[in-house]
Design a protein around this motif. Structure first.
Motif, PDB file in Angstrom:
ATOM      1  N   LEU A   1      54.334  62.972  83.338  1.00 11.05           N
ATOM      2  CA  LEU A   1      54.259  63.617  84.468  1.00 11.05           C
ATOM      3  C   LEU A   1      53.806  62.689  85.711  1.00 11.05           C
ATOM      4  N   MET A   2      52.996  61.523  85.338  1.00 12.04           N
ATOM      5  CA  MET A   2      52.364  60.687  86.163  1.00 12.04           C
ATOM      6  C   MET A   2      53.415  59.412  86.516  1.00 12.04           C
ATOM      7  N   GLY A   3      54.380  59.251  85.351  1.00  8.96           N
ATOM      8  CA  GLY A   3      55.152  58.100  85.686  1.00  8.96           C
ATOM      9  C   GLY A   3      54.881  56.825  84.562  1.00  8.96           C
ATOM     10  N   PRO A   4      55.787  55.943  84.385  1.00  5.07           N
ATOM     11  CA  PRO A   4      55.579  54.693  83.696  1.00  5.07           C
ATOM     12  C   PRO A   4      54.594  53.908  84.314  1.00  5.07           C
ATOM     13  N   GLU A   5      54.366  53.701  85.368  1.00  5.00           N
ATOM     14  CA  GLU A   5      53.270  52.664  85.940  1.00  5.00           C
ATOM     15  C   GLU A   5      51.865  53.061  85.547  1.00  5.00           C
ATOM     16  N   ILE A   6      51.532  54.351  85.645  1.00  2.00           N
ATOM     17  CA  ILE A   6      50.302  54.719  85.266  1.00  2.00           C
ATOM     18  C   ILE A   6      49.981  54.793  83.801  1.00  2.00           C
ATOM     19  N   ARG A   7      51.091  55.359  83.141  1.00  2.00           N
ATOM     20  CA  ARG A   7      51.075  55.122  81.594  1.00  2.00           C
ATOM     21  C   ARG A   7      50.541  53.697  81.114  1.00  2.00           C
ATOM     22  N   ALA A   8      51.363  52.619  81.630  1.00  2.00           N
ATOM     23  CA  ALA A   8      51.114  51.561  81.424  1.00  2.00           C
ATOM     24  C   ALA A   8      49.684  50.949  81.697  1.00  2.00           C
ATOM     25  N   GLN A   9      48.921  51.621  82.650  1.00  2.00           N
ATOM     26  CA  GLN A   9      47.752  51.241  82.857  1.00  2.00           C
ATOM     27  C   GLN A   9      46.752  51.701  82.388  1.00  2.00           C
ATOM     28  N   LEU A  10      47.250  52.836  81.478  1.00  2.00           N
ATOM     29  CA  LEU A  10      45.962  53.695  80.498  1.00  2.00           C
ATOM     30  C   LEU A  10      45.289  52.783  79.886  1.00  2.00           C
TER      31      LEU A  10
ATOM     32  N   ILE B   1      49.852  51.534  92.949  1.00  2.00           N
ATOM     33  CA  ILE B   1      51.148  51.992  92.414  1.00  2.00           C
ATOM     34  C   ILE B   1      51.983  52.772  93.301  1.00  2.00           C
ATOM     35  N   ILE B   2      51.419  53.490  94.377  1.00  2.00           N
ATOM     36  CA  ILE B   2      52.021  54.385  95.379  1.00  2.00           C
ATOM     37  C   ILE B   2      52.811  53.406  96.419  1.00  2.00           C
ATOM     38  N   ASN B   3      52.077  52.493  96.744  1.00  2.00           N
ATOM     39  CA  ASN B   3      52.457  51.383  97.647  1.00  2.00           C
ATOM     40  C   ASN B   3      53.717  50.767  96.943  1.00  2.00           C
ATOM     41  N   ASP B   4      53.486  50.404  95.796  1.00  2.00           N
ATOM     42  CA  ASP B   4      54.704  49.574  95.093  1.00  2.00           C
ATOM     43  C   ASP B   4      55.964  50.518  95.135  1.00  2.00           C
ATOM     44  N   ARG B   5      55.863  51.757  94.635  1.00  2.00           N
ATOM     45  CA  ARG B   5      56.754  52.684  94.622  1.00  2.00           C
ATOM     46  C   ARG B   5      57.692  52.858  95.931  1.00  2.00           C
ATOM     47  N   ARG B   6      56.825  52.926  97.236  1.00  2.00           N
ATOM     48  CA  ARG B   6      57.384  53.022  98.273  1.00  2.00           C
ATOM     49  C   ARG B   6      58.167  51.788  98.669  1.00  2.00           C
ATOM     50  N   ALA B   7      57.766  50.637  98.179  1.00  2.00           N
ATOM     51  CA  ALA B   7      58.383  49.457  98.557  1.00  2.00           C
ATOM     52  C   ALA B   7      59.883  49.425  97.897  1.00  2.00           C
TER      53      ALA B   7
ATOM     54  N   LEU C   1      54.438  62.401  90.226  1.00  2.00           N
ATOM     55  CA  LEU C   1      54.193  61.352  91.321  1.00  2.00           C
ATOM     56  C   LEU C   1      55.143  61.398  92.643  1.00  2.00           C
ATOM     57  N   ASN C   2      56.542  61.425  92.037  1.00  2.00           N
ATOM     58  CA  ASN C   2      57.340  61.271  93.162  1.00  2.00           C
ATOM     59  C   ASN C   2      57.692  62.679  94.113  1.00  2.00           C
TER      60      ASN C   2
ATOM     61  N   THR D   1      46.633  61.011  94.821  1.00  2.00           N
ATOM     62  CA  THR D   1      45.826  60.528  93.795  1.00  2.00           C
ATOM     63  C   THR D   1      45.147  61.742  93.290  1.00  2.00           C
ATOM     64  N   ASN D   2      44.339  62.255  94.210  1.00  2.00           N
ATOM     65  CA  ASN D   2      43.443  63.689  93.741  1.00  2.00           C
ATOM     66  C   ASN D   2      44.286  64.677  93.075  1.00  2.00           C
ATOM     67  N   LEU D   3      45.520  65.019  93.400  1.00  2.00           N
ATOM     68  CA  LEU D   3      46.413  65.993  92.966  1.00  2.00           C
ATOM     69  C   LEU D   3      46.864  65.577  91.463  1.00  2.00           C
ATOM     70  N   MET D   4      46.981  64.035  91.583  1.00  2.00           N
ATOM     71  CA  MET D   4      47.450  63.498  90.066  1.00  2.00           C
ATOM     72  C   MET D   4      46.212  64.029  89.060  1.00  2.00           C
ATOM     73  N   ILE D   5      45.047  63.346  89.718  1.00  2.00           N
ATOM     74  CA  ILE D   5      44.107  63.683  88.620  1.00  2.00           C
ATOM     75  C   ILE D   5      43.799  65.038  88.124  1.00  2.00           C
ATOM     76  N   ALA D   6      43.801  65.956  89.329  1.00  2.00           N
ATOM     77  CA  ALA D   6      43.575  67.340  88.961  1.00  2.00           C
ATOM     78  C   ALA D   6      44.562  68.022  87.923  1.00  2.00           C
ATOM     79  N   PHE D   7      45.696  67.637  87.995  1.00  2.00           N
ATOM     80  CA  PHE D   7      46.851  68.161  87.412  1.00  2.00           C
ATOM     81  C   PHE D   7      46.739  67.687  85.902  1.00  2.00           C
ATOM     82  N   LEU D   8      46.289  66.377  85.850  1.00  2.00           N
ATOM     83  CA  LEU D   8      46.222  65.708  84.539  1.00  2.00           C
ATOM     84  C   LEU D   8      44.983  66.463  83.843  1.00  2.00           C
TER      85      LEU D   8
END
Ligand code: HEM
Length: 473
Positions: A155-164, A211-217, A227-228, A247-254
Motif C-alpha cells: 500500500l505504501m510502496g517500495p521506498e517506505i518498505r525499504a526504510q522500515l 520519498i514524496i519529493n523523489d517520486r515527483r522528480a 501513496l500514488n 503523510t498523515n493519511l498513509m500513517i492513518a490507513f496503515l
C-alpha cells in the motif's frame, strides 16, 4: 419519553469503568439481561449509552450525522497518532473523500499485483525467523511484523518498505503507544506519550516528505499503491493534498489495518491450532486445488479454496478485533421503536461482537466452525439484495451494508471499513504460505490464550506462543 436506564454503580465519577474495562463482553451481556438492549453507564465522567442487538447496531451505524458523529468521539484519541487534517480531524465529507482515495488503490487489479509481494515478504520472514525444523514462536509478534511489512510493501510502496528497518517501524510503535483506552478516557491529561507522538510525526514527515519529493522528480515510473493515489488526487474543491496530508493519511490507513489484521491472523492460527483437524483439512484443500507440490496461489486461486475465507470469516465472528464502536451525540436523539431519548454529550456504544455470539443467529455460537459459512446465511442474502439500494456514501456498494446484520466485524454505514477485501487477501495469503511450510500446535502449558481487553483492538494475552513444525524437512 425517558432516557435509557442507568447501570447502578458504587463510585461516583469513575462509575462502571472497572467492571466494563476488565470484562466488557460479560458487562454488556449481564446488563442487557437486566436492562434490555439499551442502557447507560458512567465511565470517568463520560456517559456511555450501550445499544445492543441488530436494532442497536443499526441505530448506531446509521444515526444521522446531524445528531451523532464519530469525529467528536474519536478525534482526541486519533489526532496525536494519525496527525492533523486527516480522518476525524476533518469535516465528515472530507473523510468520505479520503476513504474514496483509499478505495482507488484497493482494486482487484491491484490485489493481483499485491499477492506475489505478500508471498515474497512472508517467505523472507520465514527464512530469517522460522529457521528451525521445530520450535516455539511468539506468533503475535511474528504476525505483527509480517503485517507491517506486507502492508507497507503493497500500500505504501517500495521506498517506505525499504526504510522500515531504518527506524520507520519504531516511529510507528511510538505512535501506537498513544492508541489505548487510557488516551480515550483522559483527553485532558498531558500524557508524555503525546510529546513522543509529536517527535515521531516530525521524523515521519521528513522521511515521507523526501520519498514524496523523489517520486515527483521521476516521471518515468508507474506505481500501483496508495501513496500514488494520495499524491495525485484532486479534492472536489480543486485542491491537491499537501505533503503533510499525504503523510498523515498513509500513517492513518496503515494504523487502521495494523492491529486489526495482525489480531485476525494470530487468532486464526490460534483457533486452527486449537482445532487441529482444521489445519489438516485446510492443507488437504490447498493440495486439492493447487496440486501436490503446492505452487503459490494467484488472486483467482484464493476463491477456489473456500476454507481460507471461511477461517478468516469465522475468526472475525469469534474474535472480532474491534468490539466497541463509539459515536458522540451532538443533538438529543430518539431510539427507534423505544421511548428512549439519548441526550447530547452522551456517547453511543455499539458492539456487533454481542450479536455475533448469539445462538439466535449462530448455531452453537461458542464453537469455532468455519464450515458454518459454507452455506449463505439469511442475513448475508439480505445484504446482497440490498447492495446498491442502500445509501451509497460514494465509495461503492460494499461500504453500505444494511447494518441489520448480526455479523458486522467491519462496521456499516458511512464509517464502514474500506480495508475488508485487502485484509482478507493479506490474511489468507499469509495463512496459505505459513500452512504450506509448517504445521502449528498450541503450547501445551499455556493452551489457548484469552482475549486481552486492555487495548483498543482485542489481542490475545501476551506472550502468545505457538509451536511450529516444518513440513517436508
Ligand atoms: C473502519 C474493522 C482492516 C481502514 C473500520 C471499522 C471497523 C473496522 C469495525 C468501523 C469503525 C467505526 O464505525 O467506528 C477492521 C478489521 C480489519 C480492518 C476487523 C482487519 C481484519 C483495515 C485495513 C484498512 C482499514 C487493512 C486500510 C487499508 C479503515 C478505514 C476505516 C475503517 C479507513 C474508516 C473509518 C471511518 O470512516 O470512520 N474498520 N478494519 N481497515 N477501516 Fe478497518
Amino acid at each position: 419519553d425517558s432516557q435509557p436506564p442507568m447501570v447502578w454503580y458504587w463510585i461516583p465519577f469513575i462509575g462502571s469503568m472497572i467492571t466494563f474495562g476488565i470484562q466488557p463482553m460479560t458487562f454488556m451481556r449481564k446488563n442487557r439481561a437486566k436492562y434490555g438492549d439499551y442502557f447507560t453507564f458512567l465511565m470517568f465522567g463520560k456517559r456511555m449509552t450501550v445499544c445492543l442487538g441488530v436494532e442497536g447496531n443499526s441505530f448506531v451505524f446509521n444515526a444521522k450525522h446531524s445528531h451523532v458523529n464519530a469525529e467528536d468521539a474519536y478525534n482526541h484519541l486519533t489526532k496525536p497518532v494519525f496527525g492533523a487534517e486527516v480522518v476525524y480531524d476533518v469535516p465528515n465529507h472530507v473523510l468520505m473523500e479520503q476513504k474514496k482515495m483509499g478505495k482507488i488503490a484497493l482494486t482487484n487489479e491491484n490485489f493481483k499485483k499485491y499477492i506475489p509481494m505478500i508471498i515474497e515478504e512472508t517467505n523472507l520472514y520465514i527464512k530469517e525467523h522460522l529457521t528451525k525444523d521445530s520450535d516455539t514462536i511468539d506468533i503475535f509478534k511474528a504476525v505483527s511484523e509480517l503485517i507491517i511489512m506486507t502492508a507497507s510493501r503493497t500500500l505504501m510502496g517500495p521506498e517506505i518498505r525499504a526504510q522500515l528497518f531504518t527506524g520507520v517501524a519504531e516511529l510507528y510503535t511510538t505512535l501506537d503507544a498513544s492508541f489505548t483506552p487510557i488516551h480515550f478516557l483522559f483527553e485532558w491529561l498531558p500524557l508524555p506519550s503525546y510529546y513522543n507522538c509529536e517527535t515521531a510525526h516530525n521524523e515521519l514527515n521528513k522521511i515521507f516528505g523526501k520519498i514524496i519529493n523523489d517520486r515527483r522528480a521521476q516521471t518515468d515510473k508507474k506505481y500501483d499503491d496508495m501513496l500514488n493515489v494520495f499524491m495525485t488526487y484532486v479534492y472536489k474543491d480543486g485542491n491537491k493534498l499537501t505533503d503533510l496530508q499525504v503523510t498523515n493519511l498513509m500513517i492513518a490507513f496503515l494504523m487502521a489495518g495494523q492491529h486489526t489484521s495482525s489480531a485476525t491472523t494470530t487468532w486464526s492460527l490460534l483457533n486452527l491450532s486449537n482445532n487441529h483437524d482444521l489445519i489438516d483439512q485446510l492443507y488437504a484443500q490447498m493440495k486439492d486445488v493447487m496440486g501436490d507440490d503446492l505452487p503459490y496461489p494467484e488472486f483467482e486461486d484464493l476463491n477456489k479454496m473456500p476454507m481460507l475465507q471461511n477461517i478468516v470469516k469465522e475468526t472475525l465472528r469469534t474474535n472480532p478485533p474491534i468490539i466497541q464502536i463509539l459515536r458522540k451525540v451532538t443533538k438529543p436523539i430518539a431510539i427507534p421503536k423505544t421511548n428512549y431519548i439519548v441526550p447530547a454529550e452522551n456517547y453511543l456504544l455499539s458492539s456487533p461482537a454481542v450479536t455475533q455470539s448469539e445462538s439466535e443467529y449462530f448455531i452453537d455460537p461458542e464453537s469455532y466452525m468455519p464450515s458454518r459459512w459454507e452455506t449463505k446465511s439469511e442475513f448475508e442474502k439480505i445484504d446482497e439484495d440490498l447492495g446498491e439500494a442502500t445509501t451509497d456514501y460514494g465509495f461503492g456498494s460494499m461500504n453500505s451494508k444494511s447494518a441489520k446484520s448480526p455479523y458486522l466485524p467491519f462496521g456499516a454505514g458511512r464509517h464502514r471499513c474500506i480495508g475488508e477485501q485487502f485484509a482478507h487477501i493479506q490474511v489468507q495469503t499469509i495463512l496459505f504460505t505459513l500452512i504450506k511450510h509448517f504445521d502449528f500446535t498450541l503450547d501445551e502449558k499455556r493452551g489457548m490464550p484469552k482475549p486481552d481487553y486492555n487495548s483498543m483492538v482485542i489481542l490475545p494475552e501476551a506472550p502468545c506462543i505457538l509451536k511450529y513444525t516444518r513440513r517436508n524437512k
